[in-house]
Design a protein around this motif. Sequence first.
Motif, mmCIF file in Angstrom:
data_model
loop_
_atom_site.group_PDB
_atom_site.id
_atom_site.type_symbol
_atom_site.label_atom_id
_atom_site.label_comp_id
_atom_site.label_asym_id
_atom_site.label_seq_id
_atom_site.Cartn_x
_atom_site.Cartn_y
_atom_site.Cartn_z
ATOM 1 N N UNK A 85 29.609 -33.866 -6.953
ATOM 2 C CA UNK A 85 28.391 -35.134 -8.158
ATOM 3 C C UNK A 85 28.361 -34.893 -9.493
ATOM 4 N N UNK A 86 29.135 -33.802 -9.562
ATOM 5 C CA UNK A 86 28.085 -33.656 -11.121
ATOM 6 C C UNK A 86 26.836 -33.540 -11.560
ATOM 7 N N UNK A 87 26.391 -33.200 -10.387
ATOM 8 C CA UNK A 87 24.881 -33.481 -10.547
ATOM 9 C C UNK A 87 24.271 -31.610 -10.938
ATOM 10 N N UNK A 88 25.503 -30.915 -11.575
ATOM 11 C CA UNK A 88 24.639 -29.501 -11.672
ATOM 12 C C UNK A 88 25.767 -28.549 -12.680
ATOM 13 N N UNK A 89 24.946 -28.459 -13.425
ATOM 14 C CA UNK A 89 26.180 -27.983 -15.044
ATOM 15 C C UNK A 89 26.162 -26.139 -14.413
ATOM 16 N N UNK A 90 27.647 -25.727 -13.663
ATOM 17 C CA UNK A 90 28.241 -24.653 -12.909
ATOM 18 C C UNK A 90 27.971 -23.691 -13.757
ATOM 19 N N UNK A 91 28.081 -23.770 -15.518
ATOM 20 C CA UNK A 91 28.182 -22.718 -16.516
ATOM 21 C C UNK A 91 26.726 -22.168 -16.673
ATOM 22 N N UNK A 92 25.507 -23.066 -16.852
ATOM 23 C CA UNK A 92 24.513 -22.845 -17.474
ATOM 24 C C UNK A 92 23.846 -22.021 -16.176
ATOM 25 N N UNK A 93 24.408 -22.603 -14.117
ATOM 26 C CA UNK A 93 23.891 -21.705 -13.203
ATOM 27 C C UNK A 93 24.103 -20.467 -13.044
ATOM 28 N N UNK A 94 25.789 -20.517 -13.489
ATOM 29 C CA UNK A 94 26.563 -19.381 -13.202
ATOM 30 C C UNK A 94 25.646 -18.231 -15.130
ATOM 31 N N UNK A 95 25.106 -18.895 -15.762
ATOM 32 C CA UNK A 95 24.419 -18.380 -16.109
ATOM 33 C C UNK A 95 23.330 -17.594 -15.913
ATOM 34 N N UNK A 96 22.707 -18.581 -14.924
ATOM 35 C CA UNK A 96 21.301 -17.963 -15.204
ATOM 36 C C UNK A 96 21.606 -16.524 -13.943
ATOM 37 N N UNK A 97 22.136 -17.299 -13.076
ATOM 38 C CA UNK A 97 22.766 -16.167 -12.374
ATOM 39 C C UNK A 97 22.683 -14.713 -12.832
ATOM 40 N N UNK A 98 23.571 -14.705 -13.339
ATOM 41 C CA UNK A 98 24.079 -13.683 -14.249
ATOM 42 C C UNK A 98 22.709 -13.240 -14.895
ATOM 43 N N UNK A 99 22.531 -13.212 -15.204
ATOM 44 C CA UNK A 99 21.017 -13.133 -16.112
ATOM 45 C C UNK A 99 19.819 -12.466 -15.391
ATOM 46 N N UNK A 100 19.938 -13.292 -14.286
ATOM 47 C CA UNK A 100 19.254 -13.142 -13.012
ATOM 48 C C UNK A 100 18.944 -11.313 -12.526
ATOM 49 N N UNK A 101 20.904 -11.066 -12.476
ATOM 50 C CA UNK A 101 21.006 -9.566 -11.665
ATOM 51 C C UNK A 101 21.017 -8.902 -12.642
ATOM 52 N N UNK A 102 21.102 -9.204 -14.569
ATOM 53 C CA UNK A 102 21.067 -8.517 -15.342
ATOM 54 C C UNK A 102 19.528 -7.515 -15.108
ATOM 55 N N UNK A 103 18.552 -8.555 -15.530
ATOM 56 C CA UNK A 103 16.934 -8.226 -15.543
ATOM 57 C C UNK A 103 15.851 -7.666 -14.169
ATOM 58 N N UNK A 104 16.634 -8.044 -13.261
ATOM 59 C CA UNK A 104 16.636 -7.723 -11.692
ATOM 60 C C UNK A 104 17.119 -6.060 -11.500
ATOM 61 N N UNK A 105 18.038 -5.779 -11.846
ATOM 62 C CA UNK A 105 18.520 -4.718 -11.990
ATOM 63 C C UNK A 105 17.864 -3.704 -12.979
ATOM 64 N N UNK A 106 17.761 -4.307 -14.405
ATOM 65 C CA UNK A 106 16.334 -3.437 -15.735
ATOM 66 C C UNK A 106 15.580 -3.015 -14.705
ATOM 67 N N UNK A 107 14.827 -4.097 -14.199
ATOM 68 C CA UNK A 107 13.324 -3.804 -13.831
ATOM 69 C C UNK A 107 13.265 -2.444 -12.659
ATOM 70 N N UNK A 108 14.044 -2.873 -11.669
ATOM 71 C CA UNK A 108 14.648 -2.501 -10.690
ATOM 72 C C UNK A 108 14.387 -0.062 -11.389
ATOM 73 N N UNK A 109 15.987 -0.004 -11.712
ATOM 74 C CA UNK A 109 15.807 1.615 -12.590
ATOM 75 C C UNK A 109 14.804 1.803 -12.844
ATOM 76 N N UNK A 110 14.125 0.788 -13.608
ATOM 77 C CA UNK A 110 13.494 1.214 -15.015
ATOM 78 C C UNK A 110 12.018 2.043 -14.289
ATOM 79 N N UNK A 111 11.761 1.011 -13.003
ATOM 80 C CA UNK A 111 11.011 1.530 -11.701
ATOM 81 C C UNK A 111 11.070 2.129 -11.616
ATOM 82 N N UNK A 112 12.103 3.091 -11.143
ATOM 83 C CA UNK A 112 12.857 5.074 -10.625
ATOM 84 C C UNK A 112 12.280 5.462 -11.400
ATOM 85 N N UNK A 113 12.893 5.065 -13.017
ATOM 86 C CA UNK A 113 12.738 5.745 -13.885
ATOM 87 C C UNK A 113 11.461 6.627 -13.880
#
Length: 254
Positions: free
Chosen positions: A71-99
């Motif tokens: 319906x062209x009501x969402x920008x998939x590029x931005x959504x992909x980018x948001x989720x991609x960045x979310x994965x990066x930062x969440x993994x970083x927080x998790x592994x840093x905490x283990x460190x």
Amino acid sequence: MTNLVFDKKNLFARKIVTTLISGLTISALILVIGNGGNIIWFPPVVVFPLVALILLTSLVFPIIWQKLENKQKIDSNKTFGLLYSLVRFVIAINLISFGWKKIFGLQFLVPSEIAILPMNQQSGEWLTWFYFGYSDTFGVIIASIQIFGSILLLYRKTVLVGSLTLFSLMLNLTLINIFYKMNLGALLQSVILTFGLLFLILSDYKKLKQFLYSSDTIFPSLQFQNIIIKNVIRVSVLIVSLIFTIYLKTLLSR
């Protein structure tokens, strides 16, 4: 921006994978924060329903996303980018905490009543925990890799380097968790983080492929006119080492 965003092939499948990886990595972090029910303000009665909600959302959201995109009501590029960045930062927080846990002595702890038992009476989990905890320096080295590798995930230009560094570490830890029969929580954490890092690596597949196959080496190589000779030399490395190992085994068996 990651290759994952601009590749239009199998776009719905990529939506599913991206959303699922996001949900799993966030759930893993929440379970770490929950810390087995030891934190009073974040009890299991809150942790597990929250994890269930996140996982359910990660399963449903791709369908909603696809409909909104049609319906062209969402920008998939931005959504992909948001989720991609979310994965990066969440993994970083998790592994840093283990460190940090390793540096502050919150991991590799073996109760004294377990440590005094003979080795053949120990479980694989306690043997592994005792082995890694034997050297404080080794623990700090692992922690440093987790922390500095995770910092690389926070910067777009170094995501691939950080992902490759952490993936090799986490794959090793995952295999240890599997074959030394570590507890289910540790196994799930390592599996989820390993797949999350693999997701980041594959998101930069084109860059990785270019680096591996398009880069010219600065070192000279031996030149053989006959390719068969070159391949024989390569195979001989395997054969000679195998023969030598068999020879050593025969010496020990005498």
